[in-house]
Design a protein around this motif. Structure first.
Motif, PDB file in Angstrom:
ATOM      1  N   GLU A  91    -125.210  36.247  12.455  1.00  0.00           N
ATOM      2  CA  GLU A  91    -123.871  35.889  12.802  1.00  0.00           C
ATOM      3  C   GLU A  91    -123.291  37.055  13.865  1.00  0.00           C
ATOM      4  O   GLU A  91    -123.468  38.123  13.624  1.00  0.00           O
ATOM      5  N   TRP A  92    -122.235  36.622  14.480  1.00  0.00           N
ATOM      6  CA  TRP A  92    -121.358  37.733  15.420  1.00  0.00           C
ATOM      7  C   TRP A  92    -120.248  37.649  14.815  1.00  0.00           C
ATOM      8  O   TRP A  92    -119.645  36.669  14.295  1.00  0.00           O
ATOM      9  N   LEU A  93    -119.441  39.147  14.649  1.00  0.00           N
ATOM     10  CA  LEU A  93    -118.091  39.446  14.297  1.00  0.00           C
ATOM     11  C   LEU A  93    -117.178  39.877  15.181  1.00  0.00           C
ATOM     12  O   LEU A  93    -117.870  41.054  15.747  1.00  0.00           O
ATOM     13  N   ARG A  94    -116.081  39.489  15.534  1.00  0.00           N
ATOM     14  CA  ARG A  94    -115.268  40.110  16.498  1.00  0.00           C
ATOM     15  C   ARG A  94    -113.931  40.333  16.049  1.00  0.00           C
ATOM     16  O   ARG A  94    -113.396  39.510  15.263  1.00  0.00           O
ATOM     17  N   VAL A  95    -113.365  41.606  16.078  1.00  0.00           N
ATOM     18  CA  VAL A  95    -112.195  41.711  15.601  1.00  0.00           C
ATOM     19  C   VAL A  95    -110.927  41.174  16.455  1.00  0.00           C
ATOM     20  O   VAL A  95    -111.180  41.277  17.759  1.00  0.00           O
ATOM     21  N   GLU A  96    -110.111  40.336  15.988  1.00  0.00           N
ATOM     22  CA  GLU A  96    -109.039  39.769  16.870  1.00  0.00           C
ATOM     23  C   GLU A  96    -107.644  40.248  16.118  1.00  0.00           C
ATOM     24  O   GLU A  96    -107.438  39.262  15.276  1.00  0.00           O
ATOM     25  N   GLY A  97    -106.821  41.241  16.348  1.00  0.00           N
ATOM     26  CA  GLY A  97    -105.679  41.422  15.561  1.00  0.00           C
ATOM     27  C   GLY A  97    -106.298  42.073  14.231  1.00  0.00           C
ATOM     28  O   GLY A  97    -107.104  42.789  14.041  1.00  0.00           O
ATOM     29  N   ASP A  98    -105.626  41.345  13.346  1.00  0.00           N
ATOM     30  CA  ASP A  98    -106.090  41.839  11.979  1.00  0.00           C
ATOM     31  C   ASP A  98    -107.143  40.850  11.270  1.00  0.00           C
ATOM     32  O   ASP A  98    -107.409  40.724   9.951  1.00  0.00           O
ATOM     33  N   LEU A  99    -107.704  40.022  12.410  1.00  0.00           N
ATOM     34  CA  LEU A  99    -108.689  39.012  11.690  1.00  0.00           C
ATOM     35  C   LEU A  99    -110.036  39.189  12.377  1.00  0.00           C
ATOM     36  O   LEU A  99    -110.178  39.830  13.236  1.00  0.00           O
ATOM     37  N   ILE A 100    -110.888  38.451  11.778  1.00  0.00           N
ATOM     38  CA  ILE A 100    -112.380  38.760  12.059  1.00  0.00           C
ATOM     39  C   ILE A 100    -112.671  37.293  12.561  1.00  0.00           C
ATOM     40  O   ILE A 100    -112.724  36.246  11.771  1.00  0.00           O
ATOM     41  N   VAL A 101    -113.261  37.235  13.707  1.00  0.00           N
ATOM     42  CA  VAL A 101    -113.644  35.767  14.031  1.00  0.00           C
ATOM     43  C   VAL A 101    -115.392  35.844  14.215  1.00  0.00           C
ATOM     44  O   VAL A 101    -115.943  36.811  14.353  1.00  0.00           O
ATOM     45  N   VAL A 102    -115.609  34.700  13.457  1.00  0.00           N
ATOM     46  CA  VAL A 102    -117.248  34.662  13.044  1.00  0.00           C
ATOM     47  C   VAL A 102    -117.867  33.675  14.005  1.00  0.00           C
ATOM     48  O   VAL A 102    -117.074  32.433  14.013  1.00  0.00           O
ATOM     49  N   GLY A 103    -118.989  33.621  14.494  1.00  0.00           N
ATOM     50  CA  GLY A 103    -119.874  32.700  15.100  1.00  0.00           C
ATOM     51  C   GLY A 103    -121.464  32.824  14.800  1.00  0.00           C
ATOM     52  O   GLY A 103    -121.602  33.994  14.118  1.00  0.00           O
ATOM     53  N   ILE A 104    -122.087  32.205  15.483  1.00  0.00           N
ATOM     54  CA  ILE A 104    -123.402  32.451  15.393  1.00  0.00           C
ATOM     55  C   ILE A 104    -123.896  32.982  16.664  1.00  0.00           C
ATOM     56  O   ILE A 104    -123.323  32.682  17.834  1.00  0.00           O
ATOM     57  N   THR A 105    -125.008  33.829  16.724  1.00  0.00           N
ATOM     58  CA  THR A 105    -125.481  34.355  18.038  1.00  0.00           C
ATOM     59  C   THR A 105    -126.237  33.442  18.983  1.00  0.00           C
ATOM     60  O   THR A 105    -126.575  32.365  18.638  1.00  0.00           O
ATOM     61  N   GLU A 106    -126.375  33.876  20.194  1.00  0.00           N
ATOM     62  CA  GLU A 106    -127.178  32.971  21.287  1.00  0.00           C
ATOM     63  C   GLU A 106    -128.419  32.661  20.657  1.00  0.00           C
ATOM     64  O   GLU A 106    -129.182  31.786  20.633  1.00  0.00           O
ATOM     65  N   HIS A 107    -129.176  33.921  20.170  1.00  0.00           N
ATOM     66  CA  HIS A 107    -130.602  33.756  19.768  1.00  0.00           C
ATOM     67  C   HIS A 107    -130.420  32.588  18.377  1.00  0.00           C
ATOM     68  O   HIS A 107    -131.409  31.811  18.641  1.00  0.00           O
ATOM     69  N   ALA A 108    -129.742  32.591  17.523  1.00  0.00           N
ATOM     70  CA  ALA A 108    -129.621  31.870  16.530  1.00  0.00           C
ATOM     71  C   ALA A 108    -129.439  30.251  17.138  1.00  0.00           C
ATOM     72  O   ALA A 108    -130.112  29.410  16.614  1.00  0.00           O
ATOM     73  N   SER A 109    -128.681  30.148  18.316  1.00  0.00           N
ATOM     74  CA  SER A 109    -128.221  28.853  18.558  1.00  0.00           C
ATOM     75  C   SER A 109    -129.476  28.359  19.351  1.00  0.00           C
ATOM     76  O   SER A 109    -129.655  26.957  19.178  1.00  0.00           O
ATOM     77  N   GLU A 110    -130.212  29.040  20.025  1.00  0.00           N
ATOM     78  CA  GLU A 110    -131.426  28.820  20.672  1.00  0.00           C
ATOM     79  C   GLU A 110    -132.444  28.227  19.492  1.00  0.00           C
ATOM     80  O   GLU A 110    -133.257  27.452  19.967  1.00  0.00           O
ATOM     81  N   GLN A 111    -132.585  29.101  18.637  1.00  0.00           N
ATOM     82  CA  GLN A 111    -133.554  28.860  17.733  1.00  0.00           C
ATOM     83  C   GLN A 111    -133.162  27.647  17.104  1.00  0.00           C
ATOM     84  O   GLN A 111    -134.191  26.926  16.599  1.00  0.00           O
ATOM     85  N   LEU A 112    -131.999  27.171  16.570  1.00  0.00           N
ATOM     86  CA  LEU A 112    -131.488  26.179  15.891  1.00  0.00           C
ATOM     87  C   LEU A 112    -131.943  24.968  16.803  1.00  0.00           C
ATOM     88  O   LEU A 112    -132.198  23.667  16.388  1.00  0.00           O
TER      89      LEU A 112
END
Lengths: 119, 376
Positions: A8-29
């Motif tokens: 998973e990747w985590l990116r700070v946006e204000g006081d929140l953390i946005v979460v998604g999956i990495t390119e590597h993971a999406s390719e593997q899936l």
């Protein structure tokens, strides 16, 4: 951007953390056909199963990367799960979390460490 | 993966960028760089080439010299009319056990002076032993190990193969021929397992790479892996042995009545006389207690194998379970196949599948999910 061993990747946006999956993971899936997201305002503990990704191959669990509260989910994925393949680091984000202290991110991998991790 | 076998196309799969996985004792390509979804759609739009060399090829030849004797011998193991199978034609069949369960599903072709069988990879040793145990008095059983098997499937399959073997254009669905070619003698059937028009082509191991390269040189033809093979066959409503069929399912429960011709049924010329006949003929007369059905989930969540099925949104015991489930790229929605108590099996019946603890609605649906494109 920070990364977990669960791809998973985590990116700070204000006081929140946005979460998604990495390119590597999406390719593997492979082609993603369904994303089952949590409800907004769900309290989660690290490693709770908070979401499920169904690809053409199989179902995979997405674990909460941190303790906190899911405050917003990417509803667009319900109708367009393919965004996770097309733009995993952008429009294919999964949910936004609120955590007590953003410093917990310091324990996670940075991009260089993640690249080493996936070899 | 040191114990896994390889087909003659193994190196070519790697060259084409395939992701290899263990399957039925072989290292097989699950997908190529195109990906499962695009491979599936390409097969439906143009033509896909599959390596199915892991499957078993067996020749049955009557010791008497009369192919009818081989047909009658094989009929002692299958609830299928083999004697009535004309020369140059192929038919779907099932090996049954004494309880009426299914040991394997297979194709049987009448090639004039012998019968040619194609069986599942995971069952091929057991099938050969089964044939040897029961038919070696009447038949020579020749397990073919020096030939590969390709499947070329899709609306452009005819044009792509006819460029090398013109005679294939004149074949009808389930015809078989033995044809000379630049790649040696080819054993060709107009059949496959994708719901599309197409061919299965048996070729000598030492010509398999050359034939595959020649077919792939056609822009319309792309290599397709096991991932898309599975979603294609499921959209076509076709059973996968080991998932949708096994020793606990009977042909009647599996809704394969069409594969059991009149000659082998009650009142037929050669009624019964196959393993499990009492149960199978009984179910044909009185109906089975459960049936294989198609299922369309109403939402986007796939209901995969082992998803329990319920008659209501809450409470109650399961009335069945999913045996295959996936997303159908051509129908743009998830689809499943499974077994359900007969009273719930009518098309249009609303049921629920329990996915990750939640009961999600689904509708019992006639199969195929997508109409087949066979050339009749």
């Amino acid at each position: 951007m920070k990364y977990t061993e669960e791809h998973e990747w985590l990116r700070v946006e204000g006081d929140l953390i946005v979460v998604g999956i990495t390119e590597h993971a999406s390719e593997q899936l492979g082609d993603i056909v369904f994303v089952d997201l949590p409800e907004a305002d769900t309290e989660v503990a690290k490693d709770d199963e908070v979401a499920v990704i169904e690809s053409v191959k199989a179902a995979s669990d997405i674990l909460a990367p941190l303790d906190g509260t899911v405050v917003e989910v990417n509803d667009v994925l319900a109708d367009n799960p393919g965004l996770v393949n097309e733009d995993p680091l952008g429009d294919g984000w999964f949910f936004k979390m609120k955590v007590e202290d953003l410093s917990v991110l310091d324990d996670l991998m940075d991009e260089a460490a993640y690249k080493d991790f996936i070899g | 993966m040191t114990d896994l076998k390889r087909t003659p196309l193994y190196d070519l799969h790697l060259e084409l960028g395939a992701k290899m996985v263990p399957f039925a004792g072989y290292e097989m390509p699950v997908q190529y760089p195109m990906g499962v979804m695009q491979e599936h759609l390409h097969t439906r739009a143009k033509a896909g080439l599959f390596d199915v060399s892991h499957m078993g090829q067996i020749i049955l030849r009557a010791k008497s010299g009369a192919t009818a004797d081989a047909a009658l011998a094989l009929e002692s193991l299958v609830p299928v009319d083999i004697l009535g199978l004309k020369e140059g034609r192929q038919r779907y069949a099932l090996f049954t056990n004494d309880e009426g369960g299914i040991l394997d599903d297979l194709m049987v072709a009448n090639r004039g002076d012998h019968l040619f069988l194609v069986v599942n990879a995971a069952c091929k040793e057991a099938d050969a032993a089964h044939l040897a145990a029961h038919l070696s008095g009447a038949c020579e059983i020749d397990v073919i190990t020096d030939r590969a098997l390709l499947a070329l499937q899709g609306p452009d399959a005819e044009a792509a193969l006819a460029a090398h073997v013109p005679a294939v254009a004149d074949m009808a669905f389930m015809d078989v021929i033995i044809a000379p070619s630049a790649f040696g003698e080819l054993w060709i059937s107009r059949s496959g397992y994708s719901g599309e028009d197409g061919y299965e082509i048996s070729v000598a191991n030492d010509q398999a790479v050359a034939l595959t390269r020649a077919l792939l040189a056609d822009d319309r033809v792309a290599p397709i892996g096991l991932g898309a093979r599975d979603s294609l066959r499921l959209e076509a409503g076709l059973c996968l042995y080991g998932s949708d069929l096994d020793t606990t399912t009977t042909p009647v429960e599996a809704a394969l009545n069409w594969a059991m011709q009149k000659a082998r049924r009650a009142g037929g010329d050669r009624e019964g006389g196959f393993p499990g006949a009492a149960r199978i003929l009984g179910e044909l007369a009185g109906g089975p207690t459960r049936l294989r059905i198609g299922l369309l989930p109403e939402g986007r969540a796939p209901m995969r194998a082992e998803t329990p099925l319920f008659a209501s949104e809450t409470g109650g015991e399961p009335i069945g379970a999913v045996t295959s489930g996936a997303f159908g790229p051509s129908i743009g929605r998830p689809m499943s196949m499974g077994y359900i108590a007969s009273e719930h099996s009518a098309a249009g019946t609303q049921i629920w599948g329990e996915v990750r603890g939640k009961r999600l609605p689904a509708v019992v649906t006639a199969m195929p999910f997508r109409p087949a494109g066979y050339k009749r």
